[in-house]
Design an enzyme around this catalytic site. Sequence first.
Site, PDB file in Angstrom:
ATOM      1  N   GLY A  96       0.909  -0.844   0.206  1.00  0.00           N
ATOM      2  CA  GLY A  96       0.140  -0.114   0.114  1.00  0.00           C
ATOM      3  C   GLY A  96       0.550   1.071   0.212  1.00  0.00           C
ATOM      4  CB  ALA A  97       3.917   1.855   0.134  1.00  0.00           C
ATOM      5  N   GLY A  98       2.605   2.523  -2.928  1.00  0.00           N
ATOM      6  CA  GLY A  98       3.160   2.616  -3.907  1.00  0.00           C
ATOM      7  C   GLY A  98       3.985   1.647  -4.873  1.00  0.00           C
ATOM      8  CG  LEU A  99       7.214   1.601  -3.173  1.00  0.00           C
ATOM      9  CD1 LEU A  99       8.330   0.837  -1.696  1.00  0.00           C
ATOM     10  CD2 LEU A  99       8.092   2.094  -4.409  1.00  0.00           C
ATOM     11  N   GLY A 100       3.618  -1.336  -5.791  1.00  0.00           N
ATOM     12  CA  GLY A 100       3.225  -1.752  -6.533  1.00  0.00           C
ATOM     13  C   GLY A 100       3.491  -3.485  -5.978  1.00  0.00           C
ATOM     14  CB  SER A 102      -1.695  -4.329  -4.931  1.00  0.00           C
ATOM     15  OG  SER A 102      -2.761  -4.916  -5.833  1.00  0.00           O
ATOM     16  CB  ALA A 103       0.600  -4.926  -9.538  1.00  0.00           C
ATOM     17  CB  ALA A 104       4.406  -7.908  -6.482  1.00  0.00           C
ATOM     18  CG  ASP A 146       0.514  -0.122 -10.083  1.00  0.00           C
ATOM     19  OD1 ASP A 146       1.247   0.543 -11.153  1.00  0.00           O
ATOM     20  OD2 ASP A 146       0.443   0.012  -9.563  1.00  0.00           O
TER      21      ASP A 146
HETATM   22  O1  PMV Z   1      -0.745   1.910  -7.437  1.00  0.00           O
HETATM   23  P1  PMV Z   1      -0.155   2.969  -7.490  1.00  0.00           P
HETATM   24  O2  PMV Z   1      -0.173   3.992  -6.641  1.00  0.00           O
HETATM   25  O3  PMV Z   1       1.063   2.120  -7.952  1.00  0.00           O
HETATM   26  O4  PMV Z   1      -0.753   4.005  -8.489  1.00  0.00           O
HETATM   27  C1  PMV Z   1      -0.846   3.261 -10.158  1.00  0.00           C
HETATM   28  C2  PMV Z   1      -0.996   4.948 -10.896  1.00  0.00           C
HETATM   29  C3  PMV Z   1      -1.762   5.676 -11.185  1.00  0.00           C
HETATM   30  O5  PMV Z   1      -1.327   6.117 -12.434  1.00  0.00           O
HETATM   31  C4  PMV Z   1      -2.820   6.224 -10.454  1.00  0.00           C
HETATM   32  C5  PMV Z   1      -3.065   4.398 -11.779  1.00  0.00           C
HETATM   33  C6  PMV Z   1      -3.249   3.895 -12.753  1.00  0.00           C
HETATM   34  O6  PMV Z   1      -4.425   2.289 -12.456  1.00  0.00           O
HETATM   35  O7  PMV Z   1      -2.155   3.867 -13.062  1.00  0.00           O
END
Ligand code: PMV
Length: 305
Positions: A96-100, A102-104, A146
């Site tokens: 939850g810090a914007g370092l991806g 969840s996608a990883a 991500d």
């Molecule tokens: O989930 P985050 O914090 O890595 O943000 C993803 C990037 C955004 O551009 C804000 C959202 C997206 O789906 O591209």
Amino acid sequence: MGAVTTYRGHAAGKVILLGEHAVVYGSPALVVGLDRGASAELQLSDMAELSLGGARHPLGSAASAESLPARAFQALLQLFSAPHVTARVTLELPPGAGLGASAAIGVALARALTELTLARGLSAPPLAEAALAWENVFHGNASGVDTAAAEHGGYLWFRRGSAPEQLQPAQPLTLLVALVQSGASTRQMVEGVAARRAAQPARVEALLAEIGVLVEAARLCLLAGEHAQLGQLMSRNHRLLVELGVSTPALDHAVNVAEAAGALGAKLTGAGGGGCVVALASAAQAARVHEAWRGLGLSCWPPSS
Ligand code: PMV
């Protein structure tokens, strides 16, 4: 009883160098894969359950309808036609810090499920499609940046709806990350930008378009090894994200402190509203930037640097 086969997958985390939010509306983004991410291990079972960072999410219970990880795992299992699987995920990134993170996790699970599906003699869906099925449960309108970074790693040029392109930088970047605040929900931050765009279309479109121009210029700088200019573009991108309404005073302060300590540029990374700041530094200045951030009481990432 025969041994139970374990299927494994790994995927990278990421930092968005430039282009977040604008990427949702079709602008390109520049993103860098991290060497740490998420690992998944899974087995065929007589039940379905996801274990994530020590928390267990059994599927099919009343509670699982409320649990986003359980719903996302359910979406993956449906796509792979694999109803009974237990999975354990180990995370090497702050969530939850914007370092991806969840996608990883989604890509690591999809990779392990692909192995399992092929071993069953079935065909597996494309990895990118599976990862988005996971990610959309959390994000709603994820651009896919991500999950593309988690799948491919490296330096990536991403535009929504197109195949991502791997870039070869003239020289690798020295990137530093500070964990500034706990992150806000990406879904809410993306919805906030959409609401401001609906309220003030001309102003917000102009900001998004300017971010797109910065990203195009940053690509050329990366390929040419023009790191000083690249840093300036990152800092300019941060100011535009401030105007877009997705920064916070603490993120702005961490950016200013990095710049004052000699960083070539710095900006929030990811959805904003909290989370992380990324700075580009010369090898000579990196230690000073870290020191300045630590002086603010911020933890730097990766923890060992
Ligand atoms: O989930 P985050 O914090 O890595 O943000 C993803 C990037 C955004 O551009 C804000 C959202 C997206 O789906 O591209």
